[in-house]
Write an enzyme that holds these catalytic residues in place. Sequence first.
Site, PDB file in Angstrom:
ATOM      1  N   ASP A 310      15.434  -5.365  -9.452  1.00 10.56           N
ATOM      2  CA  ASP A 310      14.144  -5.471 -10.145  1.00 10.56           C
ATOM      3  C   ASP A 310      13.747  -6.919 -10.415  1.00 10.56           C
ATOM      4  O   ASP A 310      14.591  -7.819 -10.456  1.00 10.56           O
ATOM      5  CB  ASP A 310      14.213  -4.761 -11.500  1.00 10.56           C
ATOM      6  N   ASP A 311      12.451  -7.088 -10.686  1.00 14.02           N
ATOM      7  CA  ASP A 311      11.852  -8.302 -11.274  1.00 14.02           C
ATOM      8  C   ASP A 311      11.600  -9.449 -10.303  1.00 14.02           C
ATOM      9  O   ASP A 311      11.001 -10.442 -10.678  1.00 14.02           O
ATOM     10  CB  ASP A 311      12.684  -8.854 -12.450  1.00 14.02           C
ATOM     11  N   HIS A 361       6.774  -2.844  -9.764  1.00 14.81           N
ATOM     12  CA  HIS A 361       7.370  -2.983 -11.107  1.00 14.81           C
ATOM     13  C   HIS A 361       6.370  -3.646 -12.061  1.00 14.81           C
ATOM     14  O   HIS A 361       6.762  -4.363 -12.977  1.00 14.81           O
ATOM     15  CB  HIS A 361       8.656  -3.808 -10.984  1.00 14.81           C
ATOM     16  N   HIS A 365       5.186  -7.370 -16.052  1.00 18.79           N
ATOM     17  CA  HIS A 365       6.293  -6.807 -16.817  1.00 18.79           C
ATOM     18  C   HIS A 365       5.983  -6.497 -18.287  1.00 18.79           C
ATOM     19  O   HIS A 365       6.780  -6.812 -19.175  1.00 18.79           O
ATOM     20  CB  HIS A 365       7.510  -7.737 -16.722  1.00 18.79           C
ATOM     21  N   HIS A 452      19.234  -6.874 -11.043  1.00 17.80           N
ATOM     22  CA  HIS A 452      18.063  -7.769 -11.061  1.00 17.80           C
ATOM     23  C   HIS A 452      18.306  -8.960 -10.159  1.00 17.80           C
ATOM     24  O   HIS A 452      19.265  -9.713 -10.386  1.00 17.80           O
ATOM     25  CB  HIS A 452      17.785  -8.233 -12.500  1.00 17.80           C
TER      26      HIS A 452
HETATM   27 ZN    ZN Z   1      12.246  -5.263 -15.073  1.00 21.78          ZN
END
Ligand code: ZN
Length: 486
Positions: A310-311, A361, A365, A452
């Site tokens: 993620d991210d 995503h 955020h 991540h």
């Molecule tokens: Zn995240």
Amino acid sequence: MRTYTLAPALLVFGILILTTACATHAPKADSARGGDSPARSAGTDTGGTVDLSKIKGIRIVSDNSEDHSCRWATAYPDVPGATAMTAAMKRTVERRVADFLGKEGDGPATHCGGLPTGTEGAPAAELNISFSFLVASGDVLGVRLTTFQGPSVGDGLDTRTYWYDGKEKTGESARGLIADDSQGAFAAAVQKKLEKREGADPTVLDDTTDRAAYLDDMSFTSDGDLDVDFDRGTVGVPAGGRYTVTLPKATVAPWLSDLGKRVLRQTLSPSAGLDLGATSTPTVPVPTYTVEGDDTTDCAKVTCIALTFDDGPAAPHTATLLTYLAKYNARATFFTVGQNVAAHPELVRAEAEAGHEVGNHSWNHPDLTRLTPTQIASQLARTDTAIKAATGEEATLFRPPYGAINSTVRAATSLSPVLWDVDTEDWKYPDASRVAQYVISKADRNDVVLLHDIHRTSVEAVPEILRTLTARGYHFVTVSHLRAAL
Ligand code: ZN
């Protein structure tokens, strides 16, 4: 920074006024900013019109807590050459995070946004800092940082613009757009405009210290007028919300500094490129692994697992990760953040070409459950557009930041939500061997594992995970592949 204090009675009154004001008195200048301002006022600044992928060597510095009970996510750009500006943004971000967590120096977090952490039923605090580029051409750079902190009685927002002068090699605050000997005349003109606004108190700008603190957000509209933006509760009662004062181009032009003049020129007619005189521009080699055809792994017959990252994308970690995955013929799923996709479309394209799945995503955020359906849809749609521009394909999956999801979020999108089975908490433990051992000890058939790729230590954990689990007979597949088999 001094702000007005809210009395409870005023608060109730204020919310009523604010609701009305928002519906009927949107400042005209908003429309001139190409949709930037309405998004900012909603707490989800979704960026301007600058093409980030054209800024050579740009790196997005992001860090996220992913903690369900204490949510914070920060991102700011690091543009080669603009060292002083990057340092100023870094200081702001680190101070806000430390304040949010009640940290002193390297000490532990003592609270979360003023709320005790982990209290059952308590509203989760959230800090979100995102960026948008205002100008990035010629020898000038302008970035707005938007900070949301909640829960909040108002919009919980503050914004600040940062400017970099590539000719003088200096970072400037918003007031650097105005010549030193014109600061007084400029402030008087702003005060005069504020006098006509309900609830505003322009006299707070008489004090030169307050003036310096409050005049921290200025940008030119596409017509060359200057917008001066005030956070809620700074130059007026909180109930008045944010105030934006717009000075016409002809009025403000004589007061502009040399930097201000060049920023205006680049706003109206941007040069083809950005040149800040950087002495070195980091380049990240983009992996070129490609796979042909569909994954034929039969998860009914073999043991499958889905690693998710993620991210990102993040330079250089995502590129390193792609190399590790290719070595083991492993496929993975990337839940990408739109503002990072916009900066590094080449890495997202490389993910897709190597046979990985690219999911959504959100743009910057936020906890989607605090947003309206329109804001949720915008967060996901902007990211989808960036993913499609990078890969040619639309995402079918999304992962809500912090795993925070409710019926409003589900109803706002046709994307399918993906949570996880194994949470490595890798953001909390920057220790590659700990992360690797955690995944290895918890892994089970058909699990979805949360990692991540913005953290170097998480990426460094991957070879050990791939080596050990491959030896145990695991096959690494995408989330959609796994779901199709279940
Ligand atoms: Zn995240």
